[in-house]
Design an enzyme around this catalytic site. Structure first.
Site, PDB file in Angstrom:
ATOM      1  N   CYS A   1      -9.166 -29.632  31.099  1.00 44.79           N
ATOM      2  CA  CYS A   1      -8.652 -28.957  29.898  1.00 44.79           C
ATOM      3  C   CYS A   1      -8.446 -29.952  28.759  1.00 44.79           C
ATOM      4  O   CYS A   1      -7.674 -30.908  28.876  1.00 44.79           O
ATOM      5  CB  CYS A   1      -7.345 -28.247  30.240  1.00 44.79           C
TER       6      CYS A   1
ATOM      7  N   CYS B   1      -4.852 -30.135  27.486  1.00 47.67           N
ATOM      8  CA  CYS B   1      -4.013 -30.891  28.425  1.00 47.67           C
ATOM      9  C   CYS B   1      -4.152 -32.394  28.193  1.00 47.67           C
ATOM     10  O   CYS B   1      -3.174 -33.141  28.257  1.00 47.67           O
ATOM     11  CB  CYS B   1      -4.385 -30.549  29.859  1.00 47.67           C
TER      12      CYS B   1
END
Length: 444
Positions: free
Chosen positions: A68, A71
């Site tokens: 991600c 993230c």
């Protein structure tokens, strides 16, 4: 001469009690010392997760996925924030868990997108919806370790409290107000607002915060440069209504951060849709809406620009040909009302047009409509993870393939004509192509 009796061994209760206490203390300390407390972000797995949220009074957990991009951008911000939060008098620990790998707790806490952060207070989770910048995140989390009510003894203490509170929460200051009056509500709304009581202050403070008598409860929204004053009665629903209604500014920009706050409120939302909420005409309109909001505190006044959040606006039947600005009243769910003939604003005396709209809305001169289905894609995208999207696409593709094979099997006549047209060479070619086929690596 009396025969001496053998001495009986009697356990010493205080010594046993002390030993038992030391054993329990050492066990508790061991559970804490299992994890670093030096400001390092703790990496958890399914096995250590429960021990971590039990060991710390306050722990912020980042549920992330290695692939991600959001993230990856969040990680260094958490590293910086963790160093500061560990130094507080009541420290807050930050941890993270690869929810893509360790799915047990991701499923338990209904993690459906990355990154998702949850703050565990004595093991009880609540979703973190605050800022993700390190400095702002620290300010936001300080709220949870602050006392229910702060006591201010001077003008400088009032200013220092406001500076410390920052701009992410509304601030309530009771000037000349007994703390017992707001103590219960301060505890109830602690996660949503700052509360304080000023005991000693000057006339300059009264002028600065626009109140002319005491007791007075002043509500501040530093982020929106707004304030309101309440002179009572300081009891029952009157006081709570003031605190509840001032959780939001008079006019709320609708975005991904404020949407949940608006939907959690029980009031209907007077929504103004503009082309660009940052242009000069829209900013002027927002000032007019603020005046209307002051006189209609039973409603929320929100605004949103097509340029800022087109997917959300599409749900209200807005297209490129729609006339803007447009007014409507939204229930925060799937329905909204329009006032036919008064829903569009022109440039002439917008204050009177808004007043007419509100008057006709209260008289029930409205048409109820449902939010458009296709526009909900924007909401779906914000609620589910990309893996879920891939899974749905894969399932649909498999069903289509199965359907195609079924149709071929159900039409042998069509297959026979096709075989006759191709002839023997085509059949031979097909066999050779099957021999040449080699399965590829599944990962590719």
């Amino acid at each position: 001469m009396a025969t001496p009796q053998p001495r009986r061994w009697i356990p010493y209760p205080p010594l046993i009690s002390v030993c038992a206490s030391l054993w329990w203390l050492s066990a508790a300390a061991a559970s804490v010392h299992e994890f670093p407390t030096d400001g390092t972000v703790i990496e958890l797995d399914d096995a250590s997760f429960e021990r971590a949220i039990s060991a710390f009074d306050l722990i912020l957990v980042d549920f992330y996925a290695p692939w991600c991009g959001h993230c990856k951008r969040l990680a260094p911000e958490l590293d910086k924030a963790a160093q500061v939060l560990a130094q507080l008098n009541d420290p807050i620990t930050i941890a993270k868990i690869n929810a893509d790998k360790y799915t047990k707790h991701a499923a338990k806490y209904e993690i459906d997108g990355y990154p998702t952060m949850k703050l565990f207070m004595h093991g009880v989770p609540m979703e973190y919806t605050g800022p993700r910048n390190a400095e702002l995140l620290v300010r936001f989390l300080k709220k949870f370790v602050a006392p229910d009510i702060s006591f201010l003894e001077s003008d400088s203490a009032v200013q220092n409290f406001i500076d410390m509170a920052g701009a992410n929460f509304p601030v309530f200051i009771g000037f000349g107000l007994n703390e017992s009056v707001i103590l219960e509500l301060a505890h109830e709304y602690k996660k949503k607002a700052w509360f304080s009581v000023a005991k000693d202050f000057s006339e300059e403070i009264m002028v600065a915060y626009d109140f002319d008598k005491v007791p007075a409860l002043v509500s501040l929204h530093p982020k929106y440069n707004e304030q309101s004053v309440f002179y009572g009665p300081f009891e029952g629903e009157f006081l709570e209504d003031f605190i509840r209604q001032n959780q939001l500014p008079l006019t709320v920009p609708i975005n991904s951060e404020t949407l949940k706050l608006v939907k959690d409120d029980e009031r209907k939302i007077v929504l103004t849709i503009v082309e660009d909420e940052l242009d000069e005409n829209s900013l002027k309109l927002v000032r007019i809406l603020r005046s209307a909001a002051t006189a209609n505190r039973d409603l929320i006044f929100g605004y949103v620009g097509v340029k800022q959040w087109g997917e959300f606006v599409d749900a209200f039947d807005i297209s490129k040909r729609s006339k803007l600005p447009k007014l409507l009243v939204w229930d925060g769910k799937e329905e909204y009302h329009i006032v036919v003939g008064s829903e569009y604003l022109d440039d002439n005396d917008q204050g009177s047009q808004i007043s007419r709209f509100l008057e006709e809305y209260r008289e029930g001169k409205t048409i109820k409509r449902e939010m458009d289905g296709p526009s909900l894609i924007g909401f779906i995208n914000s609620l589910i993870s990309i893996r879920t999207v891939y899974l749905i696409v894969f399932i649909v593709a498999v069903l289509m393939v199965i359907q195609n094979f079924s149709q071929t099997e159900e039409n042998p006549q069509f297959r026979g004509i096709q075989d006759g047209a191709e002839g023997t060479d085509a059949s031979t070619s097909h066999i050779e192509s099957c021999r040449d086929y080699q399965p590829v690596n599944k990962e590719d």
